[in-house]
Design a protein around this motif. Structure first.
Motif, mmCIF file in Angstrom:
data_model
loop_
_atom_site.group_PDB
_atom_site.id
_atom_site.type_symbol
_atom_site.label_atom_id
_atom_site.label_comp_id
_atom_site.label_asym_id
_atom_site.label_seq_id
_atom_site.Cartn_x
_atom_site.Cartn_y
_atom_site.Cartn_z
ATOM 1 N N ALA A 5 0.848 -1.203 0.000
ATOM 2 C CA ALA A 5 0.000 0.000 0.000
ATOM 3 C C ALA A 5 0.878 1.245 0.000
ATOM 4 O O ALA A 5 0.595 2.224 -0.694
ATOM 5 C CB ALA A 5 -0.931 0.002 1.202
ATOM 6 N N ASN A 6 1.958 1.206 0.762
ATOM 7 C CA ASN A 6 2.877 2.337 0.808
ATOM 8 C C ASN A 6 3.546 2.546 -0.547
ATOM 9 O O ASN A 6 3.689 3.671 -1.016
ATOM 10 C CB ASN A 6 3.918 2.104 1.900
ATOM 11 N N LYS A 7 3.938 1.434 -1.201
ATOM 12 C CA LYS A 7 4.596 1.523 -2.509
ATOM 13 C C LYS A 7 3.630 2.087 -3.558
ATOM 14 O O LYS A 7 3.983 3.009 -4.295
ATOM 15 C CB LYS A 7 5.083 0.136 -2.926
ATOM 16 N N PHE A 8 2.417 1.557 -3.615
ATOM 17 C CA PHE A 8 1.435 2.063 -4.574
ATOM 18 C C PHE A 8 1.077 3.515 -4.262
ATOM 19 O O PHE A 8 0.961 4.343 -5.164
ATOM 20 C CB PHE A 8 0.181 1.195 -4.591
ATOM 21 N N GLY A 9 0.908 3.810 -2.994
ATOM 22 C CA GLY A 9 0.598 5.178 -2.589
ATOM 23 C C GLY A 9 1.678 6.162 -2.994
ATOM 24 O O GLY A 9 1.386 7.287 -3.390
ATOM 25 N N PHE A 10 2.935 5.733 -2.914
ATOM 26 C CA PHE A 10 4.042 6.596 -3.328
ATOM 27 C C PHE A 10 3.924 6.964 -4.804
ATOM 28 O O PHE A 10 4.046 8.138 -5.170
ATOM 29 C CB PHE A 10 5.394 5.908 -3.065
ATOM 30 N N TRP A 11 3.691 5.970 -5.657
ATOM 31 C CA TRP A 11 3.612 6.237 -7.103
ATOM 32 C C TRP A 11 2.390 7.076 -7.461
ATOM 33 O O TRP A 11 2.451 7.945 -8.337
ATOM 34 C CB TRP A 11 3.633 4.936 -7.895
ATOM 35 N N ILE A 12 1.292 6.824 -6.784
ATOM 36 C CA ILE A 12 0.078 7.607 -7.031
ATOM 37 C C ILE A 12 0.302 9.054 -6.570
ATOM 38 O O ILE A 12 -0.067 10.005 -7.264
ATOM 39 C CB ILE A 12 -1.125 6.960 -6.327
ATOM 40 N N ARG A 13 0.946 9.205 -5.430
ATOM 41 C CA ARG A 13 1.261 10.554 -4.932
ATOM 42 C C ARG A 13 2.207 11.276 -5.880
ATOM 43 O O ARG A 13 2.015 12.462 -6.166
ATOM 44 C CB ARG A 13 1.871 10.465 -3.542
ATOM 45 N N LEU A 14 3.222 10.592 -6.360
ATOM 46 C CA LEU A 14 4.160 11.208 -7.299
ATOM 47 C C LEU A 14 3.432 11.685 -8.556
ATOM 48 O O LEU A 14 3.659 12.807 -9.029
ATOM 49 C CB LEU A 14 5.278 10.226 -7.662
ATOM 50 N N LEU A 84 -12.474 7.114 -6.053
ATOM 51 C CA LEU A 84 -12.290 8.541 -6.303
ATOM 52 C C LEU A 84 -10.954 8.792 -7.005
ATOM 53 O O LEU A 84 -10.873 9.599 -7.937
ATOM 54 C CB LEU A 84 -12.356 9.313 -4.983
ATOM 55 N N ALA A 85 -9.913 8.084 -6.584
ATOM 56 C CA ALA A 85 -8.602 8.217 -7.222
ATOM 57 C C ALA A 85 -8.648 7.725 -8.663
ATOM 58 O O ALA A 85 -8.042 8.334 -9.549
ATOM 59 C CB ALA A 85 -7.552 7.447 -6.428
ATOM 60 N N VAL A 86 -9.367 6.648 -8.910
ATOM 61 C CA VAL A 86 -9.514 6.141 -10.279
ATOM 62 C C VAL A 86 -10.235 7.175 -11.145
ATOM 63 O O VAL A 86 -9.819 7.454 -12.269
ATOM 64 C CB VAL A 86 -10.252 4.787 -10.307
ATOM 65 N N GLY A 87 -11.288 7.763 -10.622
ATOM 66 C CA GLY A 87 -12.011 8.793 -11.364
ATOM 67 C C GLY A 87 -11.126 9.988 -11.689
ATOM 68 O O GLY A 87 -11.143 10.493 -12.813
ATOM 69 N N ALA A 88 -10.333 10.431 -10.710
ATOM 70 C CA ALA A 88 -9.426 11.554 -10.946
ATOM 71 C C ALA A 88 -8.376 11.187 -11.990
ATOM 72 O O ALA A 88 -8.055 11.988 -12.872
ATOM 73 C CB ALA A 88 -8.761 11.989 -9.642
ATOM 74 N N PHE A 93 -6.338 11.558 -17.535
ATOM 75 C CA PHE A 93 -5.966 10.945 -18.811
ATOM 76 C C PHE A 93 -6.859 11.446 -19.937
ATOM 77 O O PHE A 93 -6.376 11.750 -21.031
ATOM 78 C CB PHE A 93 -6.014 9.419 -18.729
ATOM 79 N N ALA A 94 -8.150 11.564 -19.687
ATOM 80 C CA ALA A 94 -9.069 12.036 -20.739
ATOM 81 C C ALA A 94 -8.720 13.446 -21.179
ATOM 82 O O ALA A 94 -8.690 13.746 -22.386
ATOM 83 C CB ALA A 94 -10.514 11.971 -20.242
ATOM 84 N N ILE A 95 -8.439 14.312 -20.229
ATOM 85 C CA ILE A 95 -8.138 15.696 -20.594
ATOM 86 C C ILE A 95 -6.786 15.791 -21.308
ATOM 87 O O ILE A 95 -6.633 16.554 -22.263
ATOM 88 C CB ILE A 95 -8.223 16.622 -19.358
ATOM 89 N N SER A 96 -5.815 14.997 -20.882
ATOM 90 C CA SER A 96 -4.500 15.058 -21.538
ATOM 91 C C SER A 96 -4.523 14.355 -22.891
ATOM 92 O O SER A 96 -3.917 14.833 -23.856
ATOM 93 C CB SER A 96 -3.410 14.479 -20.641
ATOM 94 N N PHE A 97 -5.238 13.245 -22.994
ATOM 95 C CA PHE A 97 -5.295 12.545 -24.279
ATOM 96 C C PHE A 97 -6.100 13.344 -25.302
ATOM 97 O O PHE A 97 -5.785 13.314 -26.491
ATOM 98 C CB PHE A 97 -5.861 11.133 -24.120
ATOM 99 N N ALA A 118 0.750 7.289 -15.248
ATOM 100 C CA ALA A 118 1.610 6.970 -14.102
ATOM 101 C C ALA A 118 0.808 6.935 -12.807
ATOM 102 O O ALA A 118 1.206 6.271 -11.848
ATOM 103 C CB ALA A 118 2.744 7.987 -13.992
ATOM 104 N N GLY A 119 -0.312 7.630 -12.763
ATOM 105 C CA GLY A 119 -1.182 7.547 -11.600
ATOM 106 C C GLY A 119 -2.212 6.445 -11.722
ATOM 107 O O GLY A 119 -2.608 5.848 -10.722
ATOM 108 N N PHE A 120 -2.631 6.141 -12.928
ATOM 109 C CA PHE A 120 -3.698 5.154 -13.139
ATOM 110 C C PHE A 120 -3.198 3.712 -13.016
ATOM 111 O O PHE A 120 -3.849 2.877 -12.386
ATOM 112 C CB PHE A 120 -4.344 5.387 -14.502
ATOM 113 N N VAL A 121 -2.051 3.427 -13.593
ATOM 114 C CA VAL A 121 -1.527 2.055 -13.580
ATOM 115 C C VAL A 121 -1.303 1.547 -12.149
ATOM 116 O O VAL A 121 -1.740 0.434 -11.814
ATOM 117 C CB VAL A 121 -0.260 1.937 -14.457
#
Length: 134
Positions: A5-14, A84-88, A93-97, A118-121
């Motif tokens: 959870a800490n590892k995934f949280g780090f990448w999502i936070r980044l 909520l994180a998935v939606g964000a 991604f939608a706005i950037s794509f 990088a946040g979605f994966v």
């Protein structure tokens, strides 16, 4: 808090931090963009384009802030904000794509898409991990 959870949280936070920075850069670039790219448009068109430009940057900042808050919960081992994180992330991604499709000559659209992914994966990988806890 689990290590995964800490590892995934780090990448999502980044990804959230990088997207906030990209949104701020997008807003700060408005004067330059509109002094060089939009000199031939009418004042009404210019106002509309400035609003859209700043609204896009603001939307990126706000959705990345949601991603940051959700990542804090994920790092604590609380998966309740995962959707909520998935939606964000999907919104980022939608706005950037859409930027990639509309402005393929702008390299920042590709950077934004990569940062959104990088946040979605990690969110998808986290959902499949035992740390998800729901």
């Amino acid at each position: 808090m689990s290590d995964s959870a800490n590892k995934f949280g780090f990448w999502i936070r980044l990804a959230g931090v990088l997207n906030v920075v990209l949104g701020i850069i997008h807003c700060l670039a408005a004067p330059y963009v509109f002094s060089t790219e939009f000199v031939q448009v009418t004042p009404d068109e210019r106002v509309t384009a400035i609003w859209a430009f700043l609204a896009t940057g603001g939307a990126v900042i706000l959705s990345a802030a949601v991603l940051l808050n959700a990542s804090a919960a994920i790092r604590r081992g609380d998966a309740s904000l995962w959707s909520l994180a998935v939606g964000a992330s999907l919104f980022l991604f939608a706005i950037s794509f859409s930027g990639v499709l509309l402005f393929p000559e702008n390299p920042f659209t590709f950077v934004g898409s990569a940062m959104a992914l990088a946040g979605f994966v990690p969110l998808l990988l986290y959902r499949r991990s035992p740390a998800f806890g729901l």
